[in-house]
Design a protein around this motif. Structure first.
Motif, PDB file in Angstrom:
ATOM      1  N   LYS A 274       0.827  -1.210   0.000  1.00  0.00           N
ATOM      2  CA  LYS A 274       0.000   0.000   0.000  1.00  0.00           C
ATOM      3  C   LYS A 274       0.864   1.265   0.000  1.00  0.00           C
ATOM      4  O   LYS A 274       0.466   2.287  -0.556  1.00  0.00           O
ATOM      5  N   ALA A 275       2.052   1.199   0.605  1.00  0.00           N
ATOM      6  CA  ALA A 275       2.968   2.347   0.571  1.00  0.00           C
ATOM      7  C   ALA A 275       3.382   2.647  -0.869  1.00  0.00           C
ATOM      8  O   ALA A 275       3.467   3.819  -1.277  1.00  0.00           O
ATOM      9  N   ALA A 287      14.286   5.981  -1.969  1.00  0.00           N
ATOM     10  CA  ALA A 287      14.278   6.433  -0.570  1.00  0.00           C
ATOM     11  C   ALA A 287      15.295   5.654   0.252  1.00  0.00           C
ATOM     12  O   ALA A 287      15.673   4.529  -0.094  1.00  0.00           O
ATOM     13  N   SER A 288      15.744   6.247   1.359  1.00  0.00           N
ATOM     14  CA  SER A 288      16.650   5.568   2.279  1.00  0.00           C
ATOM     15  C   SER A 288      15.868   4.519   3.067  1.00  0.00           C
ATOM     16  O   SER A 288      14.635   4.604   3.161  1.00  0.00           O
ATOM     17  N   PRO A 289      16.551   3.534   3.660  1.00  0.00           N
ATOM     18  CA  PRO A 289      15.845   2.513   4.469  1.00  0.00           C
ATOM     19  C   PRO A 289      14.989   3.136   5.566  1.00  0.00           C
ATOM     20  O   PRO A 289      13.881   2.654   5.842  1.00  0.00           O
ATOM     21  N   LYS A 290      15.481   4.204   6.180  1.00  0.00           N
ATOM     22  CA  LYS A 290      14.724   4.879   7.230  1.00  0.00           C
ATOM     23  C   LYS A 290      13.452   5.511   6.668  1.00  0.00           C
ATOM     24  O   LYS A 290      12.379   5.435   7.286  1.00  0.00           O
ATOM     25  N   GLU A 291      13.565   6.121   5.493  1.00  0.00           N
ATOM     26  CA  GLU A 291      12.396   6.747   4.848  1.00  0.00           C
ATOM     27  C   GLU A 291      11.381   5.694   4.417  1.00  0.00           C
ATOM     28  O   GLU A 291      10.177   5.893   4.544  1.00  0.00           O
ATOM     29  N   VAL A 292      11.877   4.573   3.918  1.00  0.00           N
ATOM     30  CA  VAL A 292      10.982   3.479   3.499  1.00  0.00           C
ATOM     31  C   VAL A 292      10.206   2.946   4.701  1.00  0.00           C
ATOM     32  O   VAL A 292       8.997   2.705   4.627  1.00  0.00           O
ATOM     33  N   LYS A 293      10.910   2.787   5.814  1.00  0.00           N
ATOM     34  CA  LYS A 293      10.275   2.308   7.048  1.00  0.00           C
ATOM     35  C   LYS A 293       9.178   3.264   7.492  1.00  0.00           C
ATOM     36  O   LYS A 293       8.089   2.833   7.904  1.00  0.00           O
ATOM     37  N   LEU A 294       9.454   4.571   7.399  1.00  0.00           N
ATOM     38  CA  LEU A 294       8.460   5.575   7.782  1.00  0.00           C
ATOM     39  C   LEU A 294       7.254   5.540   6.846  1.00  0.00           C
ATOM     40  O   LEU A 294       6.104   5.637   7.295  1.00  0.00           O
ATOM     41  N   MET A 295       7.498   5.390   5.547  1.00  0.00           N
ATOM     42  CA  MET A 295       6.392   5.346   4.576  1.00  0.00           C
ATOM     43  C   MET A 295       5.522   4.114   4.800  1.00  0.00           C
ATOM     44  O   MET A 295       4.302   4.188   4.678  1.00  0.00           O
ATOM     45  N   TYR A 297       5.143   2.624   7.695  1.00  0.00           N
ATOM     46  CA  TYR A 297       4.436   2.920   8.948  1.00  0.00           C
ATOM     47  C   TYR A 297       3.231   3.828   8.677  1.00  0.00           C
ATOM     48  O   TYR A 297       2.142   3.604   9.212  1.00  0.00           O
ATOM     49  N   ARG A 298       3.424   4.842   7.832  1.00  0.00           N
ATOM     50  CA  ARG A 298       2.327   5.765   7.523  1.00  0.00           C
ATOM     51  C   ARG A 298       1.230   5.071   6.713  1.00  0.00           C
ATOM     52  O   ARG A 298       0.043   5.327   6.934  1.00  0.00           O
ATOM     53  N   ALA A 299       1.621   4.215   5.789  1.00  0.00           N
ATOM     54  CA  ALA A 299       0.622   3.477   5.004  1.00  0.00           C
ATOM     55  C   ALA A 299      -0.255   2.631   5.913  1.00  0.00           C
ATOM     56  O   ALA A 299      -1.484   2.574   5.760  1.00  0.00           O
ATOM     57  N   LYS A 300       0.367   2.016   6.903  1.00  0.00           N
ATOM     58  CA  LYS A 300      -0.358   1.161   7.852  1.00  0.00           C
ATOM     59  C   LYS A 300      -1.262   1.975   8.764  1.00  0.00           C
ATOM     60  O   LYS A 300      -2.453   1.660   8.920  1.00  0.00           O
ATOM     61  N   GLY A 310     -13.233   2.947   9.467  1.00  0.00           N
ATOM     62  CA  GLY A 310     -14.299   3.863   9.073  1.00  0.00           C
ATOM     63  C   GLY A 310     -13.893   5.191   8.477  1.00  0.00           C
ATOM     64  O   GLY A 310     -14.753   6.014   8.147  1.00  0.00           O
ATOM     65  N   SER A 311     -12.593   5.453   8.314  1.00  0.00           N
ATOM     66  CA  SER A 311     -12.142   6.723   7.752  1.00  0.00           C
ATOM     67  C   SER A 311     -12.473   6.781   6.263  1.00  0.00           C
ATOM     68  O   SER A 311     -12.346   5.789   5.555  1.00  0.00           O
ATOM     69  N   MET A 312     -12.872   7.961   5.780  1.00  0.00           N
ATOM     70  CA  MET A 312     -13.273   8.147   4.390  1.00  0.00           C
ATOM     71  C   MET A 312     -12.153   8.847   3.600  1.00  0.00           C
ATOM     72  O   MET A 312     -11.219   9.402   4.181  1.00  0.00           O
ATOM     73  N   PRO A 313     -12.247   8.831   2.242  1.00  0.00           N
ATOM     74  CA  PRO A 313     -11.182   9.398   1.404  1.00  0.00           C
ATOM     75  C   PRO A 313     -10.763  10.817   1.761  1.00  0.00           C
ATOM     76  O   PRO A 313      -9.564  11.131   1.737  1.00  0.00           O
ATOM     77  N   LYS A 314     -11.708  11.683   2.122  1.00  0.00           N
ATOM     78  CA  LYS A 314     -11.364  13.070   2.440  1.00  0.00           C
ATOM     79  C   LYS A 314     -10.412  13.135   3.636  1.00  0.00           C
ATOM     80  O   LYS A 314      -9.413  13.868   3.621  1.00  0.00           O
ATOM     81  N   ALA A 315     -10.715  12.373   4.686  1.00  0.00           N
ATOM     82  CA  ALA A 315      -9.860  12.349   5.881  1.00  0.00           C
ATOM     83  C   ALA A 315      -8.515  11.709   5.567  1.00  0.00           C
ATOM     84  O   ALA A 315      -7.466  12.153   6.056  1.00  0.00           O
ATOM     85  N   ILE A 316      -8.532  10.666   4.730  1.00  0.00           N
ATOM     86  CA  ILE A 316      -7.293   9.977   4.356  1.00  0.00           C
ATOM     87  C   ILE A 316      -6.384  10.907   3.555  1.00  0.00           C
ATOM     88  O   ILE A 316      -5.166  10.941   3.766  1.00  0.00           O
ATOM     89  N   SER A 317      -6.980  11.686   2.639  1.00  0.00           N
ATOM     90  CA  SER A 317      -6.182  12.619   1.818  1.00  0.00           C
ATOM     91  C   SER A 317      -5.493  13.662   2.693  1.00  0.00           C
ATOM     92  O   SER A 317      -4.333  14.011   2.476  1.00  0.00           O
ATOM     93  N   LYS A 318      -6.208  14.136   3.698  1.00  0.00           N
ATOM     94  CA  LYS A 318      -5.641  15.137   4.604  1.00  0.00           C
ATOM     95  C   LYS A 318      -4.535  14.522   5.461  1.00  0.00           C
ATOM     96  O   LYS A 318      -3.484  15.135   5.671  1.00  0.00           O
ATOM     97  N   ARG A 319      -4.770  13.299   5.930  1.00  0.00           N
ATOM     98  CA  ARG A 319      -3.801  12.628   6.793  1.00  0.00           C
ATOM     99  C   ARG A 319      -2.498  12.337   6.045  1.00  0.00           C
ATOM    100  O   ARG A 319      -1.405  12.500   6.580  1.00  0.00           O
ATOM    101  N   LEU A 320      -2.624  11.913   4.768  1.00  0.00           N
ATOM    102  CA  LEU A 320      -1.451  11.553   3.979  1.00  0.00           C
ATOM    103  C   LEU A 320      -0.911  12.717   3.148  1.00  0.00           C
ATOM    104  O   LEU A 320       0.131  12.583   2.504  1.00  0.00           O
ATOM    105  N   ASP A 321      -1.654  13.841   3.164  1.00  0.00           N
ATOM    106  CA  ASP A 321      -1.281  15.020   2.364  1.00  0.00           C
ATOM    107  C   ASP A 321      -1.204  14.666   0.877  1.00  0.00           C
ATOM    108  O   ASP A 321      -0.230  14.952   0.178  1.00  0.00           O
ATOM    109  N   ILE A 322      -2.276  14.017   0.396  1.00  0.00           N
ATOM    110  CA  ILE A 322      -2.392  13.674  -1.024  1.00  0.00           C
ATOM    111  C   ILE A 322      -3.740  14.201  -1.524  1.00  0.00           C
ATOM    112  O   ILE A 322      -4.586  14.634  -0.734  1.00  0.00           O
TER     113      ILE A 322
END
Length: 463
Positions: A274-275, A287-295, A297-300, A310-322
């Motif tokens: 998913k990342a 990306a560096s190994p540290k950056e990959v690990k963070l990405m 973590y964020r995907a999860k 229950g989170s919807m696309p609008k909230a997900i877009s804001k959370r991931l800044d996409i």
């Protein structure tokens, strides 16, 4: 109390939060009356317990867990004064160095010359907005409840990569918090036997939380070095076991999503998958190994689990800044990949609307009113907690000393010469099938060993 013929003295909250302040005679009287009250309620409910087998089973499990957490509190966790003092000195020096660098920044020097004082650096300081928005020339974008320009963590984070003052102020506040709230607080909570006696209690989902001193706040990702304040006494070692992806395994089991179950069995990393969908294969590749690990973590934690809960696309877009368009694509693809989880989600919401409760495997209930997130999160977090508590109960009855629970992570203190046998038995119990609702989904734990909670090594490399 009055309804059961019991008179009692009402104490202020400051006393209720720590009843050890009372004279022993008053404390014993209060506890005695409380016990009579609890027993009277139990007798009222006993008939229903005897009629409902599921309720009776759940009740017995809760009693077993209560015994276990009482034993954990009684046994306590040893702490090391030297480690605490060394860390306190280290954090204090780091904070002072950050403060020195901060106060020598051009905008801060200008503030001192103009206003004739050193700016206050606390979170509610009126000096910070002047430096940020007047002297640094940053654009304010958020206001407080009183209508003033906000300089909270969100604002500082937004500008931290481009502004040295924001970067340093964030670090200063971080280390101030560690020094003041964590280490000083943890020093004050040490009992005369040089132990922490943690009071654990279940929250609404059944997950254990802690009070008096909350060692669950010692995150192994951020400032894990603080964990070294927990030590094994002489002749003993700490064994640390952590359930791997427990909630995700529960989701796979209760939804019977065969695709996810097969992924788990084959050690396929769905969160990394998913990342890549979120940020693209090229970005991940470079990306560096540290950056990959963070990405990952964020995907999860900012996409997969929020969507399941229950989170919807609008909230997900804001959370991931996409963009919302990309978030909607990710959201729809998640359910296209795992339709059984979406079906489970829909069924749980329908059952709640009809029955006004959500059920926690293997049988507990959490009643309305609940938010959508609570309706969906409770069965998963609750089932995971059931597994952890069952493992704790079994191992505690076998004589193992559990000193800390951090949700899916358990810390044991065992005699050094018995570490090999203990490690094998603890792992065997924790990975065993404890409930039918898990179906054929395997449980896996990661084990570590050490003389303190920070300097630990994989058990398979040591034993």
């Amino acid at each position: 109390f009055v309804n059961y013929g019991i008179s009692h003295k009402v104490y202020p909250q400051s006393i209720m939060s720590n009843l050890t302040q009372l004279p022993i005679e008053e404390l014993l009287e209060y506890n005695g009356k409380d016990a009579i009250f609890e027993y009277s309620i139990y007798k009222k409910q006993e008939k229903r317990l005897n009629k409902d087998k599921i309720l009776q089973f759940v009740y017995k499990e809760q009693i077993e867990t209560a015994k276990t957490i009482a034993q954990i509190q009684f046994d306590g966790a040893y702490t090391n004064e030297e480690s605490r003092n060394n860390l306190l000195i280290e954090y204090k020096n780091t904070k002072e160095n950050i403060e020195k660098e901060l106060l020598n920044l051009p905008s801060v020097v200008e503030f001192r010359n103009k206003y004739g004082k050193v700016p206050a650096l606390k979170s509610n300081s009126k000096d910070i907005p002047i430096i940020l928005f007047k002297l640094e020339g940053l654009e304010p974008f958020k206001k407080t409840g009183k209508g003033n320009f906000s300089v909270d963590k969100e604002v500082l984070m937004e500008y931290s990569e481009q502004n040295k003052f924001c970067e340093l102020l964030l670090k200063y506040r971080e280390y101030s918090g560690i020094e003041g709230k964590i280490l000083k607080g943890y020093t004050e909570c040490v009992f005369p036997d040089q132990k922490y006696h943690i009071s654990f209690f279940p929250v609404e989902t059944g997950r254990l939380s802690a009070r008096s001193i909350n060692l669950q706040n010692l995150d192994k990702r951020k400032h894990p070095e603080i964990r070294q304040i927990i030590v094994a006494p002489e002749g003993h070692v700490l064994l640390i076991y952590d359930f791997a992806q427990l909630e995700f395994r529960v989701i796979a089991a209760v939804s019977n999503c065969r695709k996810v179950i097969d992924m788990i069995k084959n050690n396929y990393d769905v969160h990394m998958d998913k990342a890549i969908e979120i940020w693209g294969e090229e970005i991940i590749k470079n990306a560096s190994p540290k950056e990959v690990k963070l990405m990952r973590y964020r995907a999860k934690n900012e996409f997969v689990f929020p969507a399941i809960y229950g989170s919807m696309p609008k909230a997900i877009s804001k959370r991931l800044d996409i963009s919302e368009t990309h978030a909607e694509y990710l959201y729809n693809k998640l359910w296209s990949d795992f339709p059984e989880i979406k079906e489970w989600q829909d069924n749980i919401l329908k059952m709640y609307e009809k029955k006004r409760y959500t059920e926690i495997p293997p049988g507990r209930r959490r009643y309305a009113p609940l938010t959508k997130n609570e309706i969906l999160n409770t069965p998963i977090q609750g089932a995971a907690s059931s597994i952890v508590c069952k493992a704790m109960n079994i191992l505690s009855r076998k004589g193992y000393k559990i000193i800390i629970n951090v949700h899916d992570e358990l810390v044991f203190c065992v005699k050094e010469e018995k570490a090999k046998y203990a490690a094998e038995e603890i792992q065997s119990v924790m990975e065993s099938k404890m409930y039918a609702f898990m179906g054929d989904v395997p449980l896996t734990v990661e084990g570590f060993i050490g003389y303190d909670w920070y300097n630990v090594y994989p058990i398979k490399e040591i034993i």
